[in-house]
Design a protein around this motif. Structure first.
Motif, PDB file in Angstrom:
ATOM      1  N   VAL A 255       0.965  -1.157  -0.036  1.00 16.73           N
ATOM      2  CA  VAL A 255       0.132   0.021  -0.066  1.00 16.73           C
ATOM      3  C   VAL A 255       0.999   1.329  -0.122  1.00 16.73           C
ATOM      4  CG1 VAL A 255      -1.872   1.235   1.181  1.00 16.73           C
ATOM      5  CG2 VAL A 255      -2.037  -1.277   1.181  1.00 16.73           C
ATOM      6  N   TRP A 256       1.942   1.342   0.957  1.00 18.31           N
ATOM      7  CA  TRP A 256       2.910   2.433   0.938  1.00 18.31           C
ATOM      8  C   TRP A 256       3.636   2.519  -0.542  1.00 18.31           C
ATOM      9  CZ3 TRP A 256       1.452   5.888   4.341  1.00 18.31           C
ATOM     10  CH2 TRP A 256       1.234   5.498   5.492  1.00 18.31           C
ATOM     11  N   ALA A 257       3.859   1.616  -0.993  1.00 17.66           N
ATOM     12  CA  ALA A 257       4.625   1.420  -2.286  1.00 17.66           C
ATOM     13  C   ALA A 257       3.763   2.214  -3.263  1.00 17.66           C
ATOM     14  CB  ALA A 257       4.876  -0.084  -2.782  1.00 17.66           C
ATOM     15  N   GLY A 258       2.565   1.661  -3.462  1.00 18.99           N
ATOM     16  CA  GLY A 258       1.456   2.060  -4.237  1.00 18.99           C
ATOM     17  C   GLY A 258       1.259   3.773  -3.875  1.00 18.99           C
ATOM     18  N   VAL A 259       1.408   4.041  -2.796  1.00 20.95           N
ATOM     19  CA  VAL A 259       1.217   5.803  -2.493  1.00 20.95           C
ATOM     20  C   VAL A 259       2.401   6.348  -3.082  1.00 20.95           C
ATOM     21  CG1 VAL A 259       1.270   7.359  -0.595  1.00 20.95           C
ATOM     22  CG2 VAL A 259      -0.225   5.132  -0.428  1.00 20.95           C
ATOM     23  N   VAL A 260       3.610   6.018  -2.644  1.00 21.85           N
ATOM     24  CA  VAL A 260       4.703   6.406  -3.425  1.00 21.85           C
ATOM     25  C   VAL A 260       4.853   6.674  -4.716  1.00 21.85           C
ATOM     26  CG1 VAL A 260       7.359   6.251  -3.558  1.00 21.85           C
ATOM     27  CG2 VAL A 260       6.164   5.926  -1.284  1.00 21.85           C
ATOM     28  N   GLY A 261       4.449   5.398  -5.587  1.00 15.23           N
ATOM     29  CA  GLY A 261       4.269   5.235  -6.744  1.00 15.23           C
ATOM     30  C   GLY A 261       3.460   6.274  -7.427  1.00 15.23           C
ATOM     31  N   ARG A 262       2.389   6.454  -6.811  1.00 14.69           N
ATOM     32  CA  ARG A 262       1.263   7.468  -7.245  1.00 14.69           C
ATOM     33  C   ARG A 262       1.761   8.811  -7.166  1.00 14.69           C
ATOM     34  NH1 ARG A 262      -3.674   7.400  -9.970  1.00 14.69           N
ATOM     35  NH2 ARG A 262      -4.635   9.184  -9.679  1.00 14.69           N
ATOM     36  N   ILE A 263       2.580   9.260  -6.007  1.00  9.33           N
ATOM     37  CA  ILE A 263       3.315  10.542  -5.872  1.00  9.33           C
ATOM     38  C   ILE A 263       4.242  10.818  -7.297  1.00  9.33           C
ATOM     39  CG2 ILE A 263       4.508  12.069  -4.675  1.00  9.33           C
ATOM     40  CD1 ILE A 263       3.320  10.683  -2.121  1.00  9.33           C
ATOM     41  N   ALA A 264       4.897   9.622  -7.444  1.00 10.62           N
ATOM     42  CA  ALA A 264       5.971   9.663  -8.483  1.00 10.62           C
ATOM     43  C   ALA A 264       5.367   9.623  -9.786  1.00 10.62           C
ATOM     44  CB  ALA A 264       6.849   8.475  -8.090  1.00 10.62           C
ATOM     45  N   GLY A 265       4.114   9.489 -10.058  1.00 14.03           N
ATOM     46  CA  GLY A 265       3.589   9.513 -11.325  1.00 14.03           C
ATOM     47  C   GLY A 265       3.362   7.997 -11.904  1.00 14.03           C
ATOM     48  N   GLU A 266       3.572   7.095 -11.158  1.00 14.10           N
ATOM     49  CA  GLU A 266       2.917   5.818 -11.834  1.00 14.10           C
ATOM     50  C   GLU A 266       1.217   5.898 -11.689  1.00 14.10           C
ATOM     51  OE1 GLU A 266       6.425   2.759  -9.988  1.00 14.10           O
ATOM     52  OE2 GLU A 266       4.342   2.734  -9.345  1.00 14.10           O
ATOM     53  N   ARG A 267       0.612   5.266 -12.591  1.00 15.55           N
ATOM     54  CA  ARG A 267      -0.948   5.257 -12.918  1.00 15.55           C
ATOM     55  C   ARG A 267      -1.052   3.903 -13.114  1.00 15.55           C
ATOM     56  NH1 ARG A 267       0.105   9.236 -10.368  1.00 15.55           N
ATOM     57  NH2 ARG A 267      -0.463  11.481 -11.014  1.00 15.55           N
ATOM     58  N   LEU A 268      -1.516   3.149 -11.974  1.00 11.59           N
ATOM     59  CA  LEU A 268      -1.979   1.713 -12.327  1.00 11.59           C
ATOM     60  C   LEU A 268      -3.694   2.081 -12.796  1.00 11.59           C
ATOM     61  CD1 LEU A 268      -0.372  -0.483  -9.696  1.00 11.59           C
ATOM     62  CD2 LEU A 268       0.403  -0.168 -12.069  1.00 11.59           C
ATOM     63  N   PRO A 269      -4.178   1.155 -13.754  1.00 10.60           N
ATOM     64  CA  PRO A 269      -5.617   1.005 -13.890  1.00 10.60           C
ATOM     65  C   PRO A 269      -6.352   0.659 -12.864  1.00 10.60           C
ATOM     66  CG  PRO A 269      -4.444  -0.520 -15.126  1.00 10.60           C
ATOM     67  CD  PRO A 269      -3.033  -0.081 -14.601  1.00 10.60           C
ATOM     68  N   GLY A 270      -7.638   0.854 -12.724  1.00  9.50           N
ATOM     69  CA  GLY A 270      -8.449   0.559 -11.879  1.00  9.50           C
ATOM     70  C   GLY A 270      -8.521  -1.150 -11.461  1.00  9.50           C
ATOM     71  N   THR A 271      -8.250  -1.854 -12.434  1.00 12.46           N
ATOM     72  CA  THR A 271      -8.466  -3.394 -12.348  1.00 12.46           C
ATOM     73  C   THR A 271      -7.151  -3.657 -11.594  1.00 12.46           C
ATOM     74  OG1 THR A 271      -9.232  -3.634 -14.635  1.00 12.46           O
ATOM     75  CG2 THR A 271      -8.368  -5.555 -13.744  1.00 12.46           C
ATOM     76  N   ALA A 272      -5.976  -3.261 -11.987  1.00 14.66           N
ATOM     77  CA  ALA A 272      -4.906  -3.483 -11.221  1.00 14.66           C
ATOM     78  C   ALA A 272      -4.611  -3.232  -9.704  1.00 14.66           C
ATOM     79  CB  ALA A 272      -3.428  -2.907 -11.864  1.00 14.66           C
ATOM     80  N   LEU A 273      -5.395  -2.024  -9.355  1.00 15.31           N
ATOM     81  CA  LEU A 273      -5.568  -1.431  -8.080  1.00 15.31           C
ATOM     82  C   LEU A 273      -6.641  -2.472  -7.378  1.00 15.31           C
ATOM     83  CD1 LEU A 273      -6.080   2.366  -8.470  1.00 15.31           C
ATOM     84  CD2 LEU A 273      -3.907   0.944  -7.708  1.00 15.31           C
ATOM     85  N   LEU A 274      -7.506  -2.897  -7.963  1.00 15.11           N
ATOM     86  CA  LEU A 274      -8.580  -3.695  -7.205  1.00 15.11           C
ATOM     87  C   LEU A 274      -7.670  -5.237  -7.127  1.00 15.11           C
ATOM     88  CD1 LEU A 274     -11.179  -4.919  -6.316  1.00 15.11           C
ATOM     89  CD2 LEU A 274     -11.851  -5.651  -8.795  1.00 15.11           C
ATOM     90  N   GLY A 275      -6.688  -5.643  -7.809  1.00 12.36           N
ATOM     91  CA  GLY A 275      -6.114  -6.793  -7.536  1.00 12.36           C
ATOM     92  C   GLY A 275      -5.057  -6.797  -6.506  1.00 12.36           C
ATOM     93  N   GLY A 276      -4.536  -5.427  -6.609  1.00  9.27           N
ATOM     94  CA  GLY A 276      -3.240  -5.251  -5.291  1.00  9.27           C
ATOM     95  C   GLY A 276      -4.291  -5.365  -4.127  1.00  9.27           C
ATOM     96  N   ALA A 277      -5.472  -4.720  -4.066  1.00  7.47           N
ATOM     97  CA  ALA A 277      -6.424  -4.795  -2.556  1.00  7.47           C
ATOM     98  C   ALA A 277      -6.625  -6.304  -2.447  1.00  7.47           C
ATOM     99  CB  ALA A 277      -7.661  -3.960  -3.027  1.00  7.47           C
ATOM    100  N   LEU A 278      -6.986  -7.043  -3.484  1.00  9.79           N
ATOM    101  CA  LEU A 278      -7.569  -8.483  -2.933  1.00  9.79           C
ATOM    102  C   LEU A 278      -6.038  -9.214  -2.556  1.00  9.79           C
ATOM    103  CD1 LEU A 278      -9.627  -9.525  -6.037  1.00  9.79           C
ATOM    104  CD2 LEU A 278     -10.239  -9.162  -3.758  1.00  9.79           C
ATOM    105  N   ILE A 279      -4.889  -9.078  -3.095  1.00 10.46           N
ATOM    106  CA  ILE A 279      -3.599  -9.513  -2.502  1.00 10.46           C
ATOM    107  C   ILE A 279      -3.488  -9.275  -1.020  1.00 10.46           C
ATOM    108  CG2 ILE A 279      -1.246  -9.510  -2.989  1.00 10.46           C
ATOM    109  CD1 ILE A 279      -1.557  -9.046  -5.771  1.00 10.46           C
ATOM    110  N   VAL A 280      -3.752  -7.882  -0.659  1.00  8.26           N
ATOM    111  CA  VAL A 280      -3.481  -7.467   0.574  1.00  8.26           C
ATOM    112  C   VAL A 280      -4.598  -8.207   1.405  1.00  8.26           C
ATOM    113  CG1 VAL A 280      -3.476  -5.428   2.120  1.00  8.26           C
ATOM    114  CG2 VAL A 280      -2.443  -5.161  -0.243  1.00  8.26           C
ATOM    115  N   LEU A 281      -5.722  -8.408   0.984  1.00  5.68           N
ATOM    116  CA  LEU A 281      -6.718  -8.903   1.672  1.00  5.68           C
ATOM    117  C   LEU A 281      -6.289 -10.339   1.977  1.00  5.68           C
ATOM    118  CD1 LEU A 281      -9.530  -8.786   3.438  1.00  5.68           C
ATOM    119  CD2 LEU A 281     -10.615  -9.436   0.931  1.00  5.68           C
ATOM    120  N   GLY A 282      -6.030 -10.928   0.786  1.00  8.40           N
ATOM    121  CA  GLY A 282      -5.402 -12.386   0.876  1.00  8.40           C
ATOM    122  C   GLY A 282      -4.396 -12.652   2.058  1.00  8.40           C
ATOM    123  N   VAL A 283      -3.575 -11.594   2.092  1.00  4.33           N
ATOM    124  CA  VAL A 283      -2.280 -11.734   3.365  1.00  4.33           C
ATOM    125  C   VAL A 283      -3.067 -11.665   4.442  1.00  4.33           C
ATOM    126  CG1 VAL A 283      -0.426 -10.383   4.181  1.00  4.33           C
ATOM    127  CG2 VAL A 283      -0.526 -10.752   1.553  1.00  4.33           C
TER     128      VAL A 283
END
Length: 302
Positions: A255-283
């Protein structure tokens, strides 16, 4: 009623607060490594990173290094190989995928640990572990290949996925030697082996020493310092923080990596963000344990 609710209240301790801060630093390192891959090969960068961490720990722990045992050397060696493979493949993958993608995929190592324990130790995962694996796998499919809109894994994503197996193996090896070795001595051996292994992998990967760059060397040395700090802090904090609560805190890393990436200009699509949320939930789900109700004993007639 209020008494019951108070049992589920999470009171943040000093150790847990420090772990949260460490997790924030940990998440931010993905962006640094991703940028460093534009100037260096992955194994040279990892080698310098862990050589720095090894030297720093040697500097502060040299008085306690006498009396290495064969068990400590063997444990440190194999853990170091696992670390070298894990970080090497993860860094190799970041040549072609973003830091945010790498962080979310890397988080898969948590639900993978019960599966590897089942395969190698015969310890069957519980229901929640299987639920965590299922959620994480669905999340992986959504994170994979967001640029192309498909569900196929790129070479960078495959390398990162393989790195999670090595990281999970590292955790199992550490657990197998826990309480049987001196933590400081084993840590220095494993970091030194990881550094040497990475330097040896430069030739098979076709790498050469990169041109001198203040930013590159500063990043490698800085991450080496961060690795040493993180390792020591985790060992200290987890003496009083339960593994389950620690895992909940560590789940914030992507999550922190995604926040830093967002600040740095990375733009993941909504599908990838949902996938990331599911991975964190799985953890998180994989670490929960269902309590079995005690079987009521039948009444004995007299």
């Amino acid at each position: 009623m209020s008494g019951r609710l108070s049992r589920y209240k999470w009171t943040l301790t000093l150790q847990e607060g420090i772990l949260i801060f460490i997790t924030m630093i940990w998440g931010g390192t993905f962006m640094v490594v991703h940028h460093a891959m534009t100037m260096s090969g992955p194994f040279f960068f990892v080698g310098v990173r862990f050589a720095t961490a090894t030297l720093l720990l040697l500097l502060f722990s040299w008085r306690t290094l006498g009396g290495f045992t064969r068990r400590e050397l063997l444990a440190g060696f194999w853990i170091g190989i696992a670390i070298g493979c894990g970080y090497g493949l993860q860094t190799w993958g970041m040549q072609t995928i973003s830091g945010s993608q790498s962080a979310f995929i890397t988080a898969l190592y948590v639900p993978l640990v019960p599966l590897l324990q089942w395969v190698f130790l015969g310890k069957m995962p519980g229901l929640m572990a299987w639920c965590g694996v299922a959620l994480a796998f669905i999340g992986l499919l959504l994170v994979a290949g967001p640029e192309s809109g498909g569900l196929t894994l790129s070479r960078g994503e495959i390398a990162t996925l393989l790195s999670t197996l090595a990281i999970a193996a590292e955790i199992i090896l550490i657990g197998a030697s826990a309480g049987k070795v001196d933590i400081r001595r084993v840590t220095i051996v494993q970091l030194g082996v990881a550094s040497l292994f990475s330097f040896l992998m430069m030739q098979p990967n076709g790498e050469s020493v990169p041109a001198m760059s203040t930013w590159l060397w500063g990043s490698a040395l800085g991450l080496g310092l961060a690795s040493a700090l993180i390792q020591v802090t985790m060992n200290w904090a987890q003496r009083s923080v339960s593994p389950t609560r620690a895992t909940v805190i560590y789940a914030g890393e992507p999550v922190w990596a995604g926040v830093v990436g967002r600040i740095a200009g990375e733009r993941l699509p909504g599908t990838a963000l949902l996938g990331g949320a599911l991975i964190v939930l799985g953890v998180l789900v994989s670490e929960f344990k269902l309590k079995r109700r005690a079987k009521s004993q039948p009444a004995v007639e007299k």
